[in-house]
Design a protein around this motif. Structure first.
Motif, mmCIF file in Angstrom:
data_model
loop_
_atom_site.group_PDB
_atom_site.id
_atom_site.type_symbol
_atom_site.label_atom_id
_atom_site.label_comp_id
_atom_site.label_asym_id
_atom_site.label_seq_id
_atom_site.Cartn_x
_atom_site.Cartn_y
_atom_site.Cartn_z
ATOM 1 N N ASN A 48 -44.548 -34.281 -50.886
ATOM 2 C CA ASN A 48 -44.181 -33.986 -49.501
ATOM 3 C C ASN A 48 -43.944 -32.499 -49.253
ATOM 4 O OD1 ASN A 48 -44.193 -36.722 -48.717
ATOM 5 N ND2 ASN A 48 -42.114 -37.001 -49.525
ATOM 6 N N VAL A 49 -43.885 -31.715 -50.323
ATOM 7 C CA VAL A 49 -43.565 -30.288 -50.225
ATOM 8 C C VAL A 49 -44.852 -29.467 -50.175
ATOM 9 C CG1 VAL A 49 -42.408 -28.348 -51.339
ATOM 10 C CG2 VAL A 49 -41.394 -30.632 -51.449
ATOM 11 N N ALA A 50 -44.940 -28.571 -49.182
ATOM 12 C CA ALA A 50 -46.097 -27.674 -49.078
ATOM 13 C C ALA A 50 -45.911 -26.493 -50.028
ATOM 14 C CB ALA A 50 -46.245 -27.183 -47.647
ATOM 15 N N ILE A 51 -47.017 -25.994 -50.568
ATOM 16 C CA ILE A 51 -46.994 -24.836 -51.462
ATOM 17 C C ILE A 51 -48.007 -23.810 -50.942
ATOM 18 C CG2 ILE A 51 -47.264 -23.955 -53.812
ATOM 19 C CD1 ILE A 51 -45.065 -25.986 -53.661
ATOM 20 N N PRO A 80 -50.640 -29.027 -48.829
ATOM 21 C CA PRO A 80 -50.261 -29.016 -47.407
ATOM 22 C C PRO A 80 -48.900 -29.632 -47.115
ATOM 23 C CG PRO A 80 -51.863 -30.739 -47.817
ATOM 24 C CD PRO A 80 -51.730 -29.989 -49.100
ATOM 25 N N GLY A 81 -48.406 -30.528 -47.960
ATOM 26 C CA GLY A 81 -47.119 -31.167 -47.707
ATOM 27 C C GLY A 81 -47.155 -32.058 -46.484
ATOM 28 N N LYS A 82 -45.955 -32.411 -45.998
ATOM 29 C CA LYS A 82 -45.860 -33.336 -44.861
ATOM 30 C C LYS A 82 -45.218 -32.698 -43.625
ATOM 31 C CE LYS A 82 -47.613 -36.913 -46.940
ATOM 32 N NZ LYS A 82 -46.827 -38.083 -47.355
ATOM 33 N N THR A 83 -44.625 -31.499 -43.777
ATOM 34 C CA THR A 83 -43.937 -30.854 -42.656
ATOM 35 C C THR A 83 -44.848 -29.797 -42.046
ATOM 36 O OG1 THR A 83 -41.834 -31.175 -43.812
ATOM 37 C CG2 THR A 83 -41.836 -29.626 -41.963
ATOM 38 N N ILE A 84 -44.879 -29.729 -40.705
ATOM 39 C CA ILE A 84 -45.776 -28.752 -40.058
ATOM 40 C C ILE A 84 -45.015 -27.676 -39.284
ATOM 41 C CG2 ILE A 84 -47.712 -30.356 -39.899
ATOM 42 C CD1 ILE A 84 -46.950 -30.765 -36.930
ATOM 43 N N GLU A 85 -43.689 -27.860 -39.080
ATOM 44 C CA GLU A 85 -42.890 -26.854 -38.390
ATOM 45 C C GLU A 85 -41.627 -26.550 -39.196
ATOM 46 O OE1 GLU A 85 -43.760 -27.036 -33.623
ATOM 47 O OE2 GLU A 85 -42.197 -28.370 -34.419
ATOM 48 N N PHE A 86 -41.225 -25.269 -39.147
ATOM 49 C CA PHE A 86 -40.099 -24.817 -39.949
ATOM 50 C C PHE A 86 -39.231 -23.872 -39.120
ATOM 51 C CE2 PHE A 86 -43.849 -25.634 -42.415
ATOM 52 C CZ PHE A 86 -43.409 -26.387 -43.495
ATOM 53 N N ASP A 87 -37.918 -23.860 -39.429
ATOM 54 C CA ASP A 87 -37.039 -22.962 -38.661
ATOM 55 C C ASP A 87 -35.919 -22.360 -39.508
ATOM 56 O OD1 ASP A 87 -35.377 -25.116 -39.038
ATOM 57 O OD2 ASP A 87 -35.133 -25.589 -36.912
ATOM 58 N N LYS A 88 -36.123 -22.307 -40.831
ATOM 59 C CA LYS A 88 -35.099 -21.707 -41.686
ATOM 60 C C LYS A 88 -35.740 -21.221 -42.984
ATOM 61 C CE LYS A 88 -30.298 -22.438 -43.144
ATOM 62 N NZ LYS A 88 -30.393 -22.291 -44.599
ATOM 63 N N ILE A 103 -41.668 -22.327 -36.326
ATOM 64 C CA ILE A 103 -42.916 -21.671 -36.666
ATOM 65 C C ILE A 103 -43.753 -22.665 -37.476
ATOM 66 C CG2 ILE A 103 -41.916 -20.615 -38.749
ATOM 67 C CD1 ILE A 103 -43.660 -18.165 -38.204
ATOM 68 N N THR A 104 -45.054 -22.724 -37.213
ATOM 69 C CA THR A 104 -45.898 -23.744 -37.839
ATOM 70 C C THR A 104 -46.404 -23.291 -39.204
ATOM 71 O OG1 THR A 104 -47.990 -22.921 -36.933
ATOM 72 C CG2 THR A 104 -46.702 -24.442 -35.550
ATOM 73 N N LEU A 105 -46.888 -24.250 -39.974
ATOM 74 C CA LEU A 105 -47.449 -23.954 -41.297
ATOM 75 C C LEU A 105 -48.630 -22.995 -41.170
ATOM 76 C CD1 LEU A 105 -47.377 -24.588 -44.349
ATOM 77 C CD2 LEU A 105 -49.013 -26.446 -43.904
ATOM 78 N N ASP A 106 -49.484 -23.208 -40.181
ATOM 79 C CA ASP A 106 -50.639 -22.329 -39.993
ATOM 80 C C ASP A 106 -50.191 -20.900 -39.671
ATOM 81 O OD1 ASP A 106 -52.418 -24.347 -40.515
ATOM 82 O OD2 ASP A 106 -52.767 -24.846 -38.399
#
Length: 458
Positions: free
Chosen positions: A82-85, A20-28, A4-7
């Motif tokens: 690097n961490v999005a908030i 915004p951090g550096k990662t755009i997709e997450f799965d956990k 799932i994307t950040l947006d």
């Protein structure tokens, strides 16, 4: 969990990106900083005794790539760039919101299970009977509340065909919020008893709370209920299909030729008035589990599972621990049902004890919690049921000893202030051939009695 994307996350939690951090997709997803793995979304939940915002540094150190917070007083300069908030109004609400958003992305059928007793056993049975035909996910342990259920939803992905999600509650509105997340295609209500009457005040309110599982039902949805339960038997609906199971009337699914043995039950299913030829054998004791099995079989039949597949699935049945666990200690038997207790589940456990072959039947019973103004009468009723069940010796501990005694009578009953005192006495009285039922609410910690008498020699 599917990626799932950040947006998408921002949209799902109705939040605002602070970094915004550096990662755009997450799965956990994680809510415990001690269990965070690299790339996780960390929700900083706040409760009465803890605040996840205090552990943000540990979550980030463990590799969290996105932190969802609701405190605006934090110094973002302290966080790894690097961490999005993401900032939300309330992280607990955001957890539910994101789970609801994620659920809509999945092409998977959901079965929701609720009821005063039997939810977990029924969940295990439903998973078993569906497993030969489908890839099935079921709620782990008791992750059935407004924190646990979203975590179960995040454990899903499109490799599953069906998810079986247990739904618990302690007050009105809670199951509706869970149903909003899970959007069950099929619901199951095991029964309506006295659990949580302390908060809800009446069984009518308990019924109302459990019926919230249908809050988002339409014409294509189905609700399976135990018609033998007095609060459910007359239930009807014009908005969705109701399927009734039971033993006392000519329901959609009932049972014939019932055999209750020490460690299993056997019966023939009667579907639509027609008896199915091959009997069903389930490796658990108790008449109440005939009803739980019928609920599971009704769900399986609605989902196109054959009776041959149902029987095959039941062979691989896996039950959650501490629920009617039969412990053979050699010269005596322990029926360990120490996980939880309500009047209905107490009576069901006493039925198992009554039908178990042995010399003396000993019931070790403790306090049932959350019964409010019904507490004394409920404990008295269980005491009376124990007497009718031909219990040879009743041992009780807790605040309702007098209620148990009022129902049971003065003969063959011994009461104790604590479980330790009870265990000390019981250890000196066990005889060869005894069958001992141990049951109380979880807070009584009667599993220590079970472990204690397991060490007793006869």
């Amino acid at each position: 969990m599917e990626k799932i994307t950040l947006d998408q996350i921002v949209e799902g939690v109705k939040g605002k990106i602070l970094k915004p951090g550096k990662t755009i997709e997450f799965d956990k997803v994680s809510i415990d900083s001690r269990k965070v793995t690299p790339g996780d979304i960390f929700f900083a939940l706040a409760g009465e005794n803890f605040d996840g915002h205090s552990y943000l540094d540990k979550a980030i150190e463990a590799g969290a790539a996105l932190c969802i917070i609701h405190r605006e007083d934090l110094n973002l300069k302290d966080f790894n760039e690097n961490v999005a908030i993401i900032l939300v109004e309330d992280t607990r609400t955001a957890l539910l919101d994101l789970a609801e958003y994620y659920r809509r992305t999945l092409n998977i059928k959901v079965i929701g299970i609720t009821g005063s007793t039997g939810k977990t056993s029924t969940k295990d049975l439903v998973a078993a009977v569906l497993s030969p035909k489908y890839k099935v996910f079921k709620t782990k342990g008791n992750f059935n509340n407004e924190v646990g259920l979203p975590l179960m939803v995040f454990s899903l992905d499109n490799s599953y065909d069906i998810a079986i999600l247990e739904m618990g509650m302690s007050n009105l509105g809670e199951i509706e919020r869970l149903a909003k997340v899970a959007r069950p295609d099929l619901g199951i209500i095991t029964n309506i008893g006295l659990s949580h009457i302390e908060n809800l005040k009446s069984r009518e309110n308990i019924l109302k709370a459990k019926m919230e599982i249908t809050s988002f039902f339409g014409r294509d949805n189905k609700l399976i209920i135990n018609g033998d339960n007095d609060m459910l038997q007359s239930l009807t609906s014009d908005n969705y299909k109701i399927i009734k199971i039971g033993l006392e009337n000519d329901y959609n699914f009932t049972a014939s030729r019932i055999i209750i043995n020490n460690d299993h039950i056997k019966f023939n299913v009667v579907e639509g008035g027609k008896e199915v030829e091959n009997p069903i054998e389930v490796g658990i004791p108790g008449m109440h589990n005939v009803l739980n099995s019928l609920l599971a079989i009704a769900a399986a039949r609605e989902l196109g599972v054959t009776y041959e597949e149902i029987s095959k699935g039941i062979e691989s049945l896996e039950f959650t621990s501490m629920r009617l666990d039969i412990v053979n200690c050699g010269k005596y038997i322990i029926i360990n049902d120490a996980y939880n207790a309500s009047p209905d589940s107490m009576e069901a456990a006493l039925d198992v004890l009554k039908n178990y072959e042995g010399k003396r039947k000993i019931a070790v019973l403790g306090t049932m919690k959350e019964l409010g103004h019904e507490a004394f009468n409920a404990h008295m009723r269980v005491g009376s049921y124990a007497r009718k069940s031909n219990v040879d010796l009743l041992l009780t501990a807790g605040e309702f000893n007098d209620a148990f005694r009022t129902g049971y009578g003065d003969e063959s009953i011994f009461t104790f202030h604590t479980g330790e005192e009870l265990l000390s006495y019981l250890s000196t009285t066990i005889k060869e051939g005894d069958v001992i039922l141990v049951k109380a609410s979880r807070t009584m910690k009667f599993e220590s009695i079970v472990s204690g008498i397991q060490k007793t020699t006869v």
